[in-house]
Design a protein around this motif. Structure first.
Motif, mmCIF file in Angstrom:
data_model
loop_
_atom_site.group_PDB
_atom_site.id
_atom_site.type_symbol
_atom_site.label_atom_id
_atom_site.label_comp_id
_atom_site.label_asym_id
_atom_site.label_seq_id
_atom_site.Cartn_x
_atom_site.Cartn_y
_atom_site.Cartn_z
ATOM 1 N N GLN A 271 0.851 -1.297 -0.176
ATOM 2 C CA GLN A 271 0.038 -0.121 -0.046
ATOM 3 C C GLN A 271 0.761 1.322 0.087
ATOM 4 O O GLN A 271 1.536 1.245 1.014
ATOM 5 N N PRO A 272 0.947 2.036 -1.220
ATOM 6 C CA PRO A 272 1.853 2.892 -1.241
ATOM 7 C C PRO A 272 2.218 4.055 -0.373
ATOM 8 O O PRO A 272 2.920 4.714 0.370
ATOM 9 N N PHE A 273 0.684 4.582 0.378
ATOM 10 C CA PHE A 273 0.655 5.592 1.371
ATOM 11 C C PHE A 273 1.299 5.301 2.696
ATOM 12 O O PHE A 273 1.976 5.874 3.396
ATOM 13 N N ALA A 274 1.070 3.847 2.856
ATOM 14 C CA ALA A 274 1.552 3.301 4.101
ATOM 15 C C ALA A 274 3.098 3.286 3.978
ATOM 16 O O ALA A 274 3.778 3.507 5.003
ATOM 17 N N GLU A 275 3.516 2.968 3.010
ATOM 18 C CA GLU A 275 5.064 2.848 2.828
ATOM 19 C C GLU A 275 5.690 4.206 2.541
ATOM 20 O O GLU A 275 6.823 4.250 3.413
ATOM 21 N N MET A 276 5.099 4.984 2.274
ATOM 22 C CA MET A 276 5.581 6.432 2.288
ATOM 23 C C MET A 276 5.699 7.007 4.014
ATOM 24 O O MET A 276 6.801 7.438 4.320
ATOM 25 N N GLY A 277 4.521 6.593 4.656
ATOM 26 C CA GLY A 277 4.656 6.896 6.186
ATOM 27 C C GLY A 277 5.781 6.307 6.698
ATOM 28 O O GLY A 277 6.497 6.889 7.651
ATOM 29 N N LYS A 278 6.077 4.724 6.295
ATOM 30 C CA LYS A 278 7.161 4.073 7.074
ATOM 31 C C LYS A 278 8.485 4.819 6.524
ATOM 32 O O LYS A 278 9.405 4.900 7.448
ATOM 33 N N ALA A 279 8.401 5.173 5.384
ATOM 34 C CA ALA A 279 9.732 5.755 4.730
ATOM 35 C C ALA A 279 9.967 7.265 5.460
ATOM 36 O O ALA A 279 11.272 7.496 5.961
ATOM 37 N N TYR A 280 8.870 7.874 5.903
ATOM 38 C CA TYR A 280 9.089 9.310 6.267
ATOM 39 C C TYR A 280 9.482 9.009 8.013
ATOM 40 O O TYR A 280 10.506 10.073 8.218
ATOM 41 N N ASP A 281 9.130 7.954 8.404
ATOM 42 C CA ASP A 281 9.176 8.055 10.015
ATOM 43 C C ASP A 281 10.444 6.952 10.300
ATOM 44 O O ASP A 281 10.660 6.914 11.439
ATOM 45 N N PHE A 282 11.129 6.604 9.371
ATOM 46 C CA PHE A 282 12.154 5.577 9.543
ATOM 47 C C PHE A 282 13.184 6.300 10.403
ATOM 48 O O PHE A 282 13.736 7.383 10.060
ATOM 49 N N PRO A 283 13.631 5.621 11.612
ATOM 50 C CA PRO A 283 14.481 6.255 12.733
ATOM 51 C C PRO A 283 16.035 6.353 12.269
ATOM 52 O O PRO A 283 16.745 5.677 13.037
ATOM 53 N N PHE A 284 16.682 6.955 11.239
ATOM 54 C CA PHE A 284 17.876 6.663 10.806
ATOM 55 C C PHE A 284 18.626 7.465 12.011
ATOM 56 O O PHE A 284 19.775 6.731 12.344
ATOM 57 N N LYS A 285 18.186 8.506 12.716
ATOM 58 C CA LYS A 285 18.780 9.020 13.790
ATOM 59 C C LYS A 285 19.001 8.082 15.100
ATOM 60 O O LYS A 285 20.139 8.172 15.701
ATOM 61 N N ASP A 286 18.029 7.415 15.214
ATOM 62 C CA ASP A 286 17.914 6.675 16.407
ATOM 63 C C ASP A 286 18.932 5.182 16.018
ATOM 64 O O ASP A 286 19.536 4.417 16.897
ATOM 65 N N THR A 344 9.437 9.683 -15.006
ATOM 66 C CA THR A 344 9.666 10.354 -13.494
ATOM 67 C C THR A 344 8.474 9.989 -12.481
ATOM 68 O O THR A 344 8.800 9.490 -11.437
ATOM 69 N N VAL A 345 7.204 10.061 -12.947
ATOM 70 C CA VAL A 345 6.151 9.298 -12.039
ATOM 71 C C VAL A 345 6.286 7.939 -11.825
ATOM 72 O O VAL A 345 6.071 7.718 -10.615
ATOM 73 N N ALA A 346 6.708 7.321 -12.755
ATOM 74 C CA ALA A 346 6.861 5.776 -12.206
ATOM 75 C C ALA A 346 8.091 5.383 -11.384
ATOM 76 O O ALA A 346 7.856 4.541 -10.485
ATOM 77 N N ILE A 347 9.082 6.455 -11.615
ATOM 78 C CA ILE A 347 10.334 6.274 -10.692
ATOM 79 C C ILE A 347 9.822 6.510 -9.024
ATOM 80 O O ILE A 347 10.328 5.817 -8.225
ATOM 81 N N PHE A 348 9.166 7.641 -9.239
ATOM 82 C CA PHE A 348 8.664 8.181 -7.687
ATOM 83 C C PHE A 348 7.666 7.076 -7.116
ATOM 84 O O PHE A 348 7.896 6.668 -5.973
ATOM 85 N N LEU A 349 6.697 6.532 -7.949
ATOM 86 C CA LEU A 349 5.902 5.357 -7.241
ATOM 87 C C LEU A 349 6.345 4.151 -6.853
ATOM 88 O O LEU A 349 6.057 3.362 -5.867
ATOM 89 N N LEU A 350 7.286 3.627 -7.816
ATOM 90 C CA LEU A 350 7.720 2.138 -7.899
ATOM 91 C C LEU A 350 8.430 1.970 -6.525
ATOM 92 O O LEU A 350 7.870 0.953 -5.804
ATOM 93 N N PRO A 351 9.206 2.528 -5.746
ATOM 94 C CA PRO A 351 9.804 2.423 -4.464
ATOM 95 C C PRO A 351 8.614 2.058 -3.204
ATOM 96 O O PRO A 351 8.677 1.010 -2.522
ATOM 97 N N PHE A 352 7.413 2.728 -3.562
ATOM 98 C CA PHE A 352 6.673 2.801 -2.286
ATOM 99 C C PHE A 352 5.510 1.611 -2.645
ATOM 100 O O PHE A 352 4.885 0.928 -1.727
ATOM 101 N N PHE A 353 5.307 1.058 -4.175
ATOM 102 C CA PHE A 353 4.946 -0.262 -4.329
ATOM 103 C C PHE A 353 5.527 -1.387 -3.815
ATOM 104 O O PHE A 353 4.915 -2.256 -3.673
ATOM 105 N N ALA A 354 6.931 -1.298 -3.897
ATOM 106 C CA ALA A 354 7.724 -2.452 -3.850
ATOM 107 C C ALA A 354 8.102 -2.429 -2.459
ATOM 108 O O ALA A 354 8.637 -3.641 -1.915
#
Length: 406
Positions: A271-286, A344-354
């Protein structure tokens, strides 16, 4: 004879001048990245790591280098590492296009690490050159600003790293150039290299299949369908070549899919929007913060992946809006612009679908192809975009050189 010599002199100068802007852009891109690397290093002012091959390597880099050295392998992790979970290990989760290029260059006597950096930097120079040709190879405010944006493109630090991002992006630009010139062979060649370098490159096959609706317009419909279908099929052969190499080494046609599911929990659509949320919240700093004193740039860039996602989203929306405006005003956009838009559109979307929550920012760097459309935009858009990209480039690159990003 004298007249001919006099005539060829200006022509040669024009050719040299036509090649100069992309070369200058490549130099500036390296200079900016070196400065960011220098500002990201803490300690006693020892050698700037940007000039070493080690500084350009991150986790996946070791897999690409291992493929170049010894080919593919797949094994149970506990066979070699008893403390590991009982999952699959190996390097079959990475595509062979870039490693095979490294192996070919190493025949010159360079080490594998040096060959990797040379291939990456040569690919980046090629990216600027092909983009320049796609923009018309004539220096104006619009084309100059577009090249400048390319030097600090979002995620562009990976154009200098031991990753296939620059090589894959160059191949996508060659694919767009083939569409622009009406050369289905050139488009297919670019597409096949792109798909052989990275899964994201598979978007080239989809774009070429759709090219029947916007390219090859000098031909009758049956010929257009044949060119679109043949170029898409040949582009997809990059994936088949990757799977064939994996099968030869492991005996499994599904080696890529099996290791993705076993070791990385990937497979199927997300689910791409859920994956966007995970990507945004990924705790690199921690997850990893460098020890000791942190330079100002690193300290303020440890969560730069969040602003990176906002910028990437804004960029793809800008490209779509720019194409829509040109379509309304001119009632058409040319074949290269259609190709760049779809990619451009496909490159943006693909990582979130995968489900690429830890690598989307480097995959998105291949949206560099969208600069084909940015080159047609107003300076009032290009200048703010350049400034925002420059700030974000420094922040994300500082995360990279501090070892926070993978």
């Amino acid at each position: 004879m004298i007249a001919t010599t006099e005539a060829t002199g200006p022509a040669r100068r024009d050719r040299r001048q036509a090649l100069l802007p992309p070369f200058v852009a490549w130099l500036i891109a390296n200079l900016i990245t070196w400065l960011v690397a220098a500002a990201s290093v803490s300690g006693d002012g020892s050698e700037v790591p940007y000039w070493s091959t080690q500084s350009r390597r991150r986790w996946d880099s070791e897999h690409y280098l291992s493929i170049a050295r010894t080919g593919y392998e797949l094994f149970r992790c506990r066979e070699r590492y008893p403390e590991f979970p009982d999952v699959l290990c190996g390097n079959v989760a990475w595509f062979p296009g870039y490693p095979m290029g490294i192996r070919a260059l190493s025949a010159t006597g360079l080490s594998f690490e040096e060959s990797a950096v040379v291939l990456t930097e040569a690919s980046l120079l090629g990216m600027f050159a092909v983009l320049w040709w796609l923009l018309g190879a004539r220096l104006t405010w619009a084309t100059g600003l577009t090249l400048a944006i390319g030097t600090v493109f979002p995620g562009g630090v990976y154009f200098h790293a031991v990753f296939p991002i620059a090589t894959g992006t160059l191949a996508l630009l060659v694919c767009v150039l083939g569409v622009k010139r009406g050369s289905w062979g050139l488009a297919a060649a670019g597409g096949s290299v792109a798909t052989a370098c990275h899964l994201v490159g598979a978007v080239a096959a989809g774009m070429l299949l759709l090219s029947v609706f916007f390219a090859w317009r000098a031909d009758a419909w049956p010929v257009r369908c044949a060119k679109a279908g043949a170029s898409a099929a040949l582009a997809a052969c990059g994936v088949l070549w990757a799977k064939w190499l994996m099968w030869r080494a492991t005996g499994r046609w599904d080696a890529y899919e099996v290791i993705q599911a076993s070791s990385y929990g990937q497979g199927g659509l997300r689910q791409p929007f859920a994956e966007m949320g995970k990507a945004y919240d990924f705790p690199f700093k921690d997850w990893y913060t460098p020890k000791g004193h942190l330079p100002w740039l690193v300290e303020h860039g440890l969560t730069a992946h969040r602003s990176q996602l906002w910028l990437n989203t804004a960029f793809v929306l800008l490209v779509v809006a720019g194409a829509a405006v040109r379509l309304v005003r001119n009632r058409r956009i040319d074949a290269a612009e259609w190709a760049a838009l779809l990619l451009t559109v496909a490159i943006f979307l693909l990582p979130f679908f995968a489900g690429a929550e830890m690598s989307w920012y480097r995959n998105h760097a291949q949206m560099f192809v969208g600069l084909v459309l940015v080159g047609k935009m107003s300076r009032w858009i290009q200048v703010p975009l350049l400034l925002v990209c420059a700030v974000q480039y420094a922040l994300l690159a500082s995360m990279f050189f501090a070892g926070v990003l993978v």
